[in-house]
Design a protein around this motif. Structure first.
Motif, short mmCIF file in Angstrom:
data_model
loop_
_atom_site.label_atom_id
_atom_site.label_comp_id
_atom_site.label_asym_id
_atom_site.label_seq_id
_atom_site.Cartn_x
_atom_site.Cartn_y
_atom_site.Cartn_z
N ILE A 251 0.84 -1.20 0.00
CA ILE A 251 0.00 0.00 0.00
C ILE A 251 0.87 1.25 0.00
CG2 ILE A 251 -1.61 1.36 1.41
CD1 ILE A 251 -2.91 -1.32 2.21
N GLN A 252 1.92 1.24 0.84
CA GLN A 252 2.80 2.41 0.90
C GLN A 252 3.47 2.66 -0.45
OE1 GLN A 252 3.31 4.78 3.46
NE2 GLN A 252 4.12 5.73 1.60
N LYS A 253 3.84 1.59 -1.13
CA LYS A 253 4.45 1.75 -2.45
C LYS A 253 3.50 2.50 -3.38
CE LYS A 253 4.18 -1.51 -5.52
NZ LYS A 253 4.34 -2.77 -6.28
N TRP A 254 2.21 2.11 -3.39
CA TRP A 254 1.26 2.75 -4.29
C TRP A 254 0.89 4.15 -3.83
CZ3 TRP A 254 1.23 1.14 -8.93
CH2 TRP A 254 1.47 -0.21 -9.21
N LEU A 255 0.94 4.42 -2.53
CA LEU A 255 0.77 5.80 -2.07
C LEU A 255 1.91 6.67 -2.59
CD1 LEU A 255 -0.38 5.38 1.66
CD2 LEU A 255 -1.81 5.70 -0.37
N SER A 256 3.11 6.11 -2.62
CA SER A 256 4.26 6.83 -3.17
C SER A 256 4.10 7.05 -4.66
CB SER A 256 5.56 6.08 -2.87
OG SER A 256 5.80 6.00 -1.48
N GLY B 291 4.04 10.49 -6.67
CA GLY B 291 5.14 10.64 -7.61
C GLY B 291 4.71 10.54 -9.05
N GLU B 292 4.70 9.31 -9.59
CA GLU B 292 4.41 9.11 -11.01
C GLU B 292 3.03 9.61 -11.42
OE1 GLU B 292 5.90 6.98 -9.06
OE2 GLU B 292 7.43 5.80 -10.10
N CYS C 55 -1.81 13.61 -13.51
CA CYS C 55 -2.20 14.82 -12.79
C CYS C 55 -1.64 16.06 -13.49
CB CYS C 55 -1.71 14.76 -11.34
SG CYS C 55 -1.88 16.31 -10.43
N ALA C 56 -0.35 16.03 -13.80
CA ALA C 56 0.28 17.18 -14.45
C ALA C 56 -0.33 17.45 -15.82
CB ALA C 56 1.79 16.94 -14.58
N ILE D 216 3.20 4.94 -16.48
CA ILE D 216 2.68 4.43 -15.21
C ILE D 216 1.36 3.70 -15.41
CG2 ILE D 216 1.54 6.61 -14.57
CD1 ILE D 216 3.18 3.94 -12.25
N LEU D 217 0.54 4.15 -16.35
CA LEU D 217 -0.72 3.45 -16.61
C LEU D 217 -0.47 2.03 -17.13
CD1 LEU D 217 -2.82 6.35 -18.13
CD2 LEU D 217 -3.35 5.08 -16.03
#
Length: 203
Positions: free
Chosen positions: A92-97, A101-102, A108-109, A132-133
Motif C-alpha cells: 500500500i505504501q508503495k502505491w501511495l508513493s 510521484g508518477e 495529474c500534471a 505508469i498506466l
C-alpha cells in the motif's frame, strides 16, 4: 471533523472519497481556490504549503492527501482498507508513493495543463502518464484491486487522477484492466465521483 477541499482537485477528491467510502461523517468546506483562498493567512495557518486538502479533527491538522487516507483509516480501525500485516502495508505504501510521484507528475500534471493552464511540457507528462498506466494495467491483470482482492486506501489514492486522465489528453482505452478497476471502485457502496470538466479528450 472538517475537510477543506476544492471540487476540481484530485488530491481533495481522494480525501472526500475516502471519508465517504469509509462512512466517516465530516463537514466539507469548499476553499475558493480560483480566488486564492488557499493562500490566505488564515488558511496558511492550517497548511503553510498553501495546498488542499486539509483535515481538521479535534485539534489535529492533517494537510496531505495520502496522509489523510492513512489517518482516517487508522483512526477508525479500518483494517479492511489499511490491513495490519506488514507485507500488505508495504505494498500500500508503495502505491501511495506512486500516487504522490508518477501519478502527480504524469496524469495529474497533464490535467493541470488543460484544466488550470499549468506550465508543463504536455508531451513529456503525457508520456509519463502512459508509462505508469501501463504498469498499473499490468498489475491489475492479476487481481481486481491494486494490492489484491479487495480495495484499500491505495486504490483511493490512485483513482481520482486516473479516472479524469482523459481531461489531460491521456487516452485510457489501451488499458482494459484499468477500465475494469475504475468500474469496480465506482460500484463500491459510498462511492462519490470526481467532478469532470470539458477539457482535453473529454471536451
Amino acid at each position: 471533523m472538517k475537510l477543506h477541499h476544492y471540487p476540481l482537485s484530485g488530491h481533495a477528491h481522494r480525501a472526500v472519497l475516502c471519508l465517504s467510502l469509509l462512512g466517516v461523517e465530516a463537514d466539507l468546506v469548499e476553499v475558493d481556490v480560483p480566488n486564492r483562498g488557499h493562500k490566505t493567512p488564515e488558511f496558511l495557518k492550517l497548511n503553510p504549503f498553501g495546498q488542499i486538502p486539509v483535515l481538521e479533527d479535534d485539534g489535529v491538522v492533517v494537510n496531505d492527501s495520502t496522509a489523510i487516507l492513512v489517518y482516517v483509516a487508522t483512526k477508525f480501525g479500518r483494517t479492511d482498507w489499511l490491513p495490519d500485516d506488514l507485507p500488505t502495508r508495504a505494498k500500500i505504501q508503495k502505491w501511495l508513493s506512486v500516487a504522490a510521484g508518477e501519478i502527480a507528475y504524469g496524469p495529474c500534471a497533464a490535467r493541470l495543463i488543460t484544466v488550470f493552464g499549468a506550465d508543463f511540457r504536455a508531451a513529456e507528462v503525457i508520456a509519463r502518464a502512459h508509462r505508469i498506466l501501463k504498469l498499473i494495467d499490468d498489475e491489475l491483470s492479476t487481481h481486481p484491486f491494486i494490492v489484491g482482492d479487495g480495495p484499500t486506501i491505495a486504490d483511493i489514492a490512485l483513482y481520482s487522477y486516473i479516472v479524469n486522465a482523459p481531461e489531460g489528453n491521456v487516452d485510457l482505452s489501451p488499458y482494459p484492466h484499468v477500465g475494469g478497476w475504475l468500474a469496480r471502485i465506482e460500484a463500491l457502496p459510498g462511492f462519490v465521483g470526481f467532478r469532470k470538466t470539458p477539457a482535453g479528450l473529454a471536451a
